[in-house]
Design a protein around this motif. Structure first.
Motif, mmCIF file in Angstrom:
data_model
loop_
_atom_site.group_PDB
_atom_site.id
_atom_site.type_symbol
_atom_site.label_atom_id
_atom_site.label_comp_id
_atom_site.label_asym_id
_atom_site.label_seq_id
_atom_site.Cartn_x
_atom_site.Cartn_y
_atom_site.Cartn_z
ATOM 1 N N ASN A 280 -10.902 -5.514 1.083
ATOM 2 C CA ASN A 280 -10.044 -5.270 2.238
ATOM 3 C C ASN A 280 -9.675 -3.794 2.374
ATOM 4 O O ASN A 280 -9.375 -3.114 1.381
ATOM 5 C CB ASN A 280 -8.759 -6.094 2.117
ATOM 6 N N LYS A 281 -9.696 -3.317 3.595
ATOM 7 C CA LYS A 281 -9.263 -1.955 3.865
ATOM 8 C C LYS A 281 -7.757 -1.814 3.643
ATOM 9 O O LYS A 281 -7.023 -2.788 3.634
ATOM 10 C CB LYS A 281 -9.610 -1.560 5.305
ATOM 11 N N ARG A 282 -7.337 -0.571 3.487
ATOM 12 C CA ARG A 282 -5.926 -0.219 3.242
ATOM 13 C C ARG A 282 -5.337 -1.059 2.096
ATOM 14 O O ARG A 282 -4.380 -1.794 2.244
ATOM 15 C CB ARG A 282 -5.074 -0.381 4.496
ATOM 16 N N THR A 283 -5.970 -0.911 0.943
ATOM 17 C CA THR A 283 -5.583 -1.651 -0.255
ATOM 18 C C THR A 283 -5.350 -0.670 -1.397
ATOM 19 O O THR A 283 -6.120 0.269 -1.590
ATOM 20 C CB THR A 283 -6.667 -2.655 -0.655
ATOM 21 N N ARG B 102 -8.754 3.452 1.713
ATOM 22 C CA ARG B 102 -7.977 3.791 2.897
ATOM 23 C C ARG B 102 -8.412 2.979 4.112
ATOM 24 O O ARG B 102 -9.453 2.317 4.098
ATOM 25 C CB ARG B 102 -8.057 5.295 3.163
ATOM 26 N N GLU B 103 -7.620 3.063 5.168
ATOM 27 C CA GLU B 103 -7.708 2.085 6.258
ATOM 28 C C GLU B 103 -8.993 2.153 7.074
ATOM 29 O O GLU B 103 -9.385 1.159 7.699
ATOM 30 C CB GLU B 103 -6.506 2.223 7.187
ATOM 31 N N ASN B 104 -9.686 3.287 7.096
ATOM 32 C CA ASN B 104 -10.928 3.384 7.860
ATOM 33 C C ASN B 104 -12.171 3.462 6.979
ATOM 34 O O ASN B 104 -13.271 3.721 7.480
ATOM 35 C CB ASN B 104 -10.890 4.613 8.780
ATOM 36 N N TYR C 53 0.838 -1.205 0.000
ATOM 37 C CA TYR C 53 0.000 0.000 0.000
ATOM 38 C C TYR C 53 0.870 1.250 0.000
ATOM 39 O O TYR C 53 0.602 2.221 -0.718
ATOM 40 C CB TYR C 53 -0.903 -0.030 1.227
#
Length: 654
Positions: A642-645, A593-595, A510
């Protein structure tokens, strides 16, 4: 050429009188795409306006040269506007007092980017932002707005680029001055007036003195704002950038960064590992810390006294006993090129050159200011600088010369008194242009990397001579918030087709995919405190993603489409597209993004033809086909579970 012929294009006062109200003679030389107009005023003042039209883009550029041909000083020149032009831009009413904010869809908007300030929103233009119950970047009839540089750096807090837009048409303006510029934009009911200048000028021209002032580029357009930026990017790529020109790199470089205070043995070990593992780096980037007669080795920039030796351009024998010659040889023997850091305009007062030749420098209060500015307006100082750099480039076979500039020069360069205000800055910036032009002439394959604490010296004059390979010092920390790179990917690419990033040091898909742009420097090899290529996993990671980057890189100088709004929030997606019309293909980069709670998103692509079908190839595997009609009507639908990809899709017309 009609626009150039029918407008004076600049203005000034000579002895408190409007120059155009005085008697003068003029002489015109015209070619197919250029117009040189020379004006002769009283007292030997000669002003030459060199203008050019870029016919394909309907764009104009000009610069003024001022000269005193007499044997006595001229009268005082003041209120010198290097550009003043009025252009049609539809009807705009004066602003009214009313309960509702005016309709933002029909307003005249000024897109003006912030500069490089170590923030995520560098080079971002928020045209509709509301402050004090007003949209501060909207302009109405009978209004004017002023903008200026800060710290003597052309793109520190404000960058010298402007896009004035209303109802599907507008103008992009760029100021060419690598110092303290100023501009005013005035709106009338039917037109817009753009004025730009060097900020603080009030001077006489001495006998025999000649210099240039700031330049301007003006590009009219029709269409939406995104289309205007792509027209602008094409103009810069075709007529200003050195990248891709004969004898020079076809693309911005892929570099492996190395700290210059690292011992030669460690540097050679890293070069050997790159070669033995067939890592596809194109440049070894050696940063600061390698210079100074008494400088000792340091594992990275967080130790030692190397900052105290800036200006002492002797290779430290304690760090590199063979004067970097063995490093240069190893770099080139490994099939790579050599990039070396300098900061020639700055010198600590105690360095040998500052002690031997204080007359070369503009110095402030010695009790408060450690550094002096090498005065490139001083012929002897300029020659010392040029000879020093030329010798290094020649002896070490330097392929990319990196020039940094890490301090504010405004107090030193704007300290002129009386009737010479502005001359010190004018002569210094003239000397800077002469320095780069002379190096490029002597070394025709050389690339210049322009840095000033990040991207604080980006303007049309530096872009035509160099490339900002390190566009923001936000990237300096090894674990910087990588979403900043995604944000900069959107903002810098709006205004220029070539600029560079740093990856940080995390071995993370990432992170590294977020750093892909028209140039990229990895930092895995930078510090002796961290192992480089000391495990198979690290080697495999670097090889996989540098090879992947080289496949993606050719697209980054093509047409650019932001697919999401600018945001640094972690609960969103970020997506951009680069389209290559000449090949009917392109790439789409997407970051969940991750959230972000969203697994799917739909994007409206640019440059799509309704009657074509498009094959999309996921860089991680898999293909699918979508018709142009569906892409236009329904958009590109993407699922990312999936998050943060970070995802990349190639597409091409089939």
């Amino acid at each position: 050429m009609r626009f150039l012929k029918e407008n004076k294009r600049f203005s000034f006062k000579l002895g408190n009188e409007n120059a155009w109200d005085l008697e003068y003679k003029s002489q015109i030389e015209e070619t197919e795409d250029a117009l040189t107009t020379t004006y002769y005023f009283k007292g030997g003042l000669k002003v030459t306006n060199i203008a050019k039209k870029y016919e394909k883009f309907d764009a104009y550029e000009w610069v003024n040269y001022i000269e005193n041909t007499s044997d006595t000083p001229t009268e005082i020149i003041s209120e010198l506007w290097d550009c003043t032009c009025t252009l049609p831009l539809g009807h705009e009413d004066p602003r009214k007092r009313e309960a509702y904010l005016p309709d933002k869809n029909i307003a005249t908007k000024i897109y003006t980017p912030t500069g490089s300030t170590c923030t995520k929103d560098e080079f971002y233009s928020d045209e509709d932002v509301v402050k004090r119950n007003r949209r501060i970047n909207h302009i109405y009839a009978d209004m004017s707005k002023s903008y200026s540089a800060s710290g003597g750096l052309s793109s520190e807090n404000n960058a010298p680029f402007f896009n004035v837009h209303k109802n599907g048409r507008g103008y992009i303006f760029a100021i060419g001055w690598t110092g303290q510029w100023n501009c005013e934009i005035e709106r009338a009911e039917e037109d817009i007036t753009f004025k730009s200048k060097i900020e603080n000028t009030y001077f006489r021209v001495m006998p025999g003195e000649k210099f240039r002032t700031s330049s301007v580029v003006i590009m009219p357009y029709e269409g939406d704002v995104t289309a205007s930026y792509n027209k602008w990017r094409r103009l810069l790529k075709e007529h200003f950038s050195l990248i891709g020109m004969e004898g020079r790199d076809a693309y911005g470089p892929l570099c492996a960064g190395i700290w210059g205070g690292m011992t030669t043995a460690s540097v050679l070990d890293r070069i050997k590992k790159i070669k033995n593992n067939s890592l596809p780096f194109e440049y070894i980037w050696m940063d600061a810390g390698w210079y100074g007669g008494s400088t000792l080795p340091t594992p990275d920039e967080f130790g030692g006294d190397w900052p105290q030796h800036v200006g002492d351009w002797r290779v430290s024998q304690f760090i590199h006993p063979n004067g970097l010659k063995d490093v240069s040889k190893a770099v080139h023997d490994a099939g790579m090129k050599f990039l070396l850091w300098f900061e020639p305009e700055r010198a600590v007062r105690t360095t040998p050159i500052a002690l031997a030749h204080p007359e070369y420098f503009i110095l402030g209060d010695k009790n408060n200011v450690r550094d002096g500015l090498l005065n490139l307006g001083n012929e002897s100082a300029w020659k010392y600088c040029f000879d020093t750099l030329s010798n290094f480039i020649d002896e070490l076979k330097i392929d990319c010369y990196r020039q940094d500039f890490n301090f504010s020069s405004i107090d030193l360069l704007t300290n002129d008194w009386g009737d010479r205000k502005g001359i010190s800055e004018i002569k210094h910036i003239n000397g800077l242009y002469k320095l780069w032009d002379s190096l490029l002439e002597k070394f025709p394959n050389l690339i210049i990397d322009n840095c000033a604490g990040g991207g604080r010296r980006i303007d049309i004059e530096t872009l035509r001579r160099s490339m900002p390979l390190w566009r923001s010092d936000y990237q300096c920390k090894a674990n910087y918030d990588i979403e900043a790179s995604q944000c900069h990917h959107m903002t810098f690419n709006t205004w220029m087709p070539y600029s560079g990033t740093g990856t940080g040091r995390g071995y993370d898909e990432y992170r590294i995919r977020s750093a892909y742009d028209s140039s990229m420097t990895t930092n895995y090899s930078f510090s002796e405190r961290e192992g480089f290529c000391d495990t198979k996993d690290k080697i495999d990671f670097i090889k996989k993603y540098t090879e992947e980057y080289l496949k993606v890189r050719p697209y980054f100088s093509e047409d650019f489409y932001p697919l999401t709004d600018f945001s640094d929030k972690l609960d969103t997606w970020c997506a951009v597209q680069f389209d290559r019309p000449s090949e009917n293909d392109g790439i789409v980069q997407i970051f969940r993004r991750e959230n972000s709670p969203y697994e799917t998103a739909t994007f409206t692509l640019g440059g799509i033809k309704e009657n074509c079908n498009y094959l999309f190839t996921d860089i991680d595997g898999g293909e699918f086909t979508v018709s142009g009609k569906e892409l236009i009507e329904e958009g590109l639908k993407i699922l990312i579970p999936n998050k943060r990809t970070a995802k990349i899709y190639f597409y091409k017309s089939i």
